[in-house]
Design a protein around this motif. Sequence first.
Motif, PDB file in Angstrom:
ATOM      1  N   UNK A 289     -63.077  39.446 -12.987  1.00  0.00           N
ATOM      2  CA  UNK A 289     -63.325  40.789 -12.142  1.00  0.00           C
ATOM      3  C   UNK A 289     -63.971  41.909 -12.859  1.00  0.00           C
ATOM      4  N   UNK A 290     -63.714  41.741 -14.203  1.00  0.00           N
ATOM      5  CA  UNK A 290     -63.983  42.691 -15.054  1.00  0.00           C
ATOM      6  C   UNK A 290     -65.742  42.623 -15.059  1.00  0.00           C
ATOM      7  N   UNK A 291     -65.965  41.329 -15.369  1.00  0.00           N
ATOM      8  CA  UNK A 291     -67.491  40.895 -15.125  1.00  0.00           C
ATOM      9  C   UNK A 291     -68.206  41.379 -14.178  1.00  0.00           C
ATOM     10  N   UNK A 292     -67.542  41.049 -12.954  1.00  0.00           N
ATOM     11  CA  UNK A 292     -68.253  41.501 -11.679  1.00  0.00           C
ATOM     12  C   UNK A 292     -68.325  43.074 -11.487  1.00  0.00           C
ATOM     13  N   UNK A 293     -67.323  43.637 -11.909  1.00  0.00           N
ATOM     14  CA  UNK A 293     -67.449  45.184 -11.976  1.00  0.00           C
ATOM     15  C   UNK A 293     -68.576  45.871 -12.618  1.00  0.00           C
ATOM     16  N   UNK A 294     -68.707  45.144 -13.813  1.00  0.00           N
ATOM     17  CA  UNK A 294     -69.648  45.738 -15.026  1.00  0.00           C
ATOM     18  C   UNK A 294     -71.046  45.260 -14.383  1.00  0.00           C
ATOM     19  N   UNK A 295     -71.039  44.029 -13.849  1.00  0.00           N
ATOM     20  CA  UNK A 295     -72.566  43.498 -13.030  1.00  0.00           C
ATOM     21  C   UNK A 295     -72.839  44.530 -12.029  1.00  0.00           C
ATOM     22  N   UNK A 296     -72.034  44.992 -11.187  1.00  0.00           N
ATOM     23  CA  UNK A 296     -72.370  45.545 -10.058  1.00  0.00           C
ATOM     24  C   UNK A 296     -72.916  47.084 -10.453  1.00  0.00           C
ATOM     25  N   UNK A 297     -71.994  47.418 -11.254  1.00  0.00           N
ATOM     26  CA  UNK A 297     -72.351  49.125 -12.103  1.00  0.00           C
ATOM     27  C   UNK A 297     -73.571  49.041 -12.617  1.00  0.00           C
TER      28      UNK A 297
ATOM     29  N   UNK B 151     -68.953  54.217 -20.016  1.00  0.00           N
ATOM     30  CA  UNK B 151     -69.678  52.962 -20.875  1.00  0.00           C
ATOM     31  C   UNK B 151     -70.901  53.109 -21.111  1.00  0.00           C
ATOM     32  N   UNK B 152     -71.308  53.421 -19.920  1.00  0.00           N
ATOM     33  CA  UNK B 152     -73.088  53.458 -19.615  1.00  0.00           C
ATOM     34  C   UNK B 152     -73.566  54.440 -20.758  1.00  0.00           C
ATOM     35  N   UNK B 153     -72.918  55.568 -20.385  1.00  0.00           N
ATOM     36  CA  UNK B 153     -72.969  56.655 -21.403  1.00  0.00           C
ATOM     37  C   UNK B 153     -73.481  56.304 -22.927  1.00  0.00           C
ATOM     38  N   UNK B 154     -72.213  55.392 -23.365  1.00  0.00           N
ATOM     39  CA  UNK B 154     -72.070  55.115 -24.599  1.00  0.00           C
ATOM     40  C   UNK B 154     -73.507  54.034 -24.886  1.00  0.00           C
ATOM     41  N   UNK B 155     -73.635  53.112 -24.010  1.00  0.00           N
ATOM     42  CA  UNK B 155     -75.005  52.469 -24.141  1.00  0.00           C
ATOM     43  C   UNK B 155     -76.130  53.010 -24.364  1.00  0.00           C
TER      44      UNK B 155
END
Lengths: 517, 132
Positions: free
Chosen positions: B12-20, B114-118
């Motif tokens: 589920x976490x992987x899925x959320x990250x991918x979608x985002x 987290x995207x900001x961190x990237x």
Amino acid sequence: MELSKKIALIVFAGVVLSTIWTVFMVLPAVSALMSVLALTHQFGYYGQVALQALFIYLFSIVPISVIVWVVVRRMVVNPIIHINETAKIIASGNLGKRVDIVSNDEIGQLGASLNAMVGNLASAFQNMANSLGEVTKKEVELRKNFKALAESKAQDEALLTSIGDGVIATDHEGKIIFTNKETEQMLGWKTEEMIGSIWDQVVTAMEERSESLDQVKHTTIQTVLKGGSKAKIDCFLAKRDGTKFPVAVTVSPIINAGVIFGMIILFRDITKEKEVDRMKTEFISLASHQLRTPLSAIRWFAELMLDGTSGQLSSEQHELAQNISLSAERMVELVNSLLNISRIESGRIIIDPQPTDLVQLAQEVIKDVEAKYKEKNQKVVISAHEALPKISIDPRLVRQVYMNLLTNAIKYSPQGTDIIIFISRKGEEIISQVSDSGYGIPKKDQGKLFQKFFRAENIIKVETDGTGLGLYLVKAIIESSKGRIWFSSEEGKGTTFWFSLPVAGTPARKGEVSLDS
Amino acid sequence: MIQVVIVEDEKLLREAIVRKLDGKGIQPIPFESGKTALEYLKGAPNMPDIIWLDYYLKDINGLDFMYEIKEDSRLSKIPVMVVSNSASAEKVSKMLAVGVQKYLLKADYTLDDLIKAIDQILAQVKKEQEQK
């Protein structure tokens, strides 16, 4: 009549009688006899005189003397013999025997005196016998009491000896005067080896991670010397073979009639409790970490709904998704707090002191929460004594304290109010003060403020968000940093918190965990 | 287009990250285990811009993953951001020591954060490259 007078009378009467008898009876009779017997010629003049004297003696002196003797014997000798025999009988032990008193003279009086004496003696004996009876009765009673006492003492000793925890009693110098079986088993020393030794030479108490027993020594000695209330310490004891085990110790002074004559040390092996505690901490830690995965998922999917990635939401749907997101965020905070508390409570938290400028630290925290107080149109004002020294504390821990106090002040104060932070030095302490003009804490809730999960009644209605763990954590941090925390509050007017940190700083601790990880 | 290799074993976490990431125009390359990710990386023609790594994976932990990466000169230059459920001081300092750029606690951040961190990491890397 007196005996001497009696005897004088008898003798006088004897003389008178014998004179009369001699003159009127014996002399004529002797003359006649002499004539009749015609003895005059044969004996001459002197012979006749001698013969007459002989007759007079025979017929006058002898019988009268005999009579006088018989009378005197009856009056004097017989009673004395009677008294003598009676005395012998009495002497042989018959105290009931009495002298028969027949006269009123000295002998009679002697008898009476003897009778009185024997009477007194008899009653004295009776009294003595009575007393002796009582003494015997008392002795029996005493023996009974003594037996009961001995039994009770044995029972008390058995009671003490059988106590399932270690018991050591010492005199006022700390010399061991009593130990029980459990002490022998727990420490590996025999009672006879422990008796007479100074207690801390046998019982080596120490902190878990150090060899020091200063605190233990100090507390116990204080207790004994000052007669204060009992002291309770959790520490480690070393067995004879050197192995350590955790114990809960209670030291109490032994006071009799206001005088302290020793102390009693009671200790319980808490290995199991420690183990259970460790398991509890581990469980909380594990459960909290496990909770983080689904919480992240909830948070992230709510975020995805809200950011429009999967299509625009209606305003109502947006609000619902927002609620999910906020709740998830709150739960994350709760999990973080729980983890922090389990870390602090486990005593495994790392304390890494660094020379820290508290004013600067507080300013950093103010900056971190800027968005929060600006949103409520509040102001945070900080002031401090000049030239405050840097103190050696763990900035990460103390930062959490400022953070929690400041967040509370913002959260529990209405819009547009001021929050004041003042940092000052007082003696050997740096005092930080955080004041707000907020909702305050109701009087009845003030005693419970630092309890785990406690939230005051008035603010639950105003602000639903909150775990009731913040102040508990703050207090735990301050205490593990060797400081103190206190507050003053009035409902509807505001609250001021003060916490102190020693200028001397916090000692470092090689723990295993840190906050927020 | 920025490429992010995601190593996260929670579906589920992987899925959320991918979608985002998809929504943000970033290309996600998701993996459910450390070993499959390493396999991919070793044979990939192009290196991703960054690796998004969970610490506790079913087959390998973050530290061992880092050791493998650092052994390969081609892979060792890829910046790594750890997003984990647990961040003990000991783990964090070890991971930073082997070259991890950031170590973040999963539940404390939104995907946007987290995207900001990237972005920050990539900007930092770019800055360092320019300085060289």
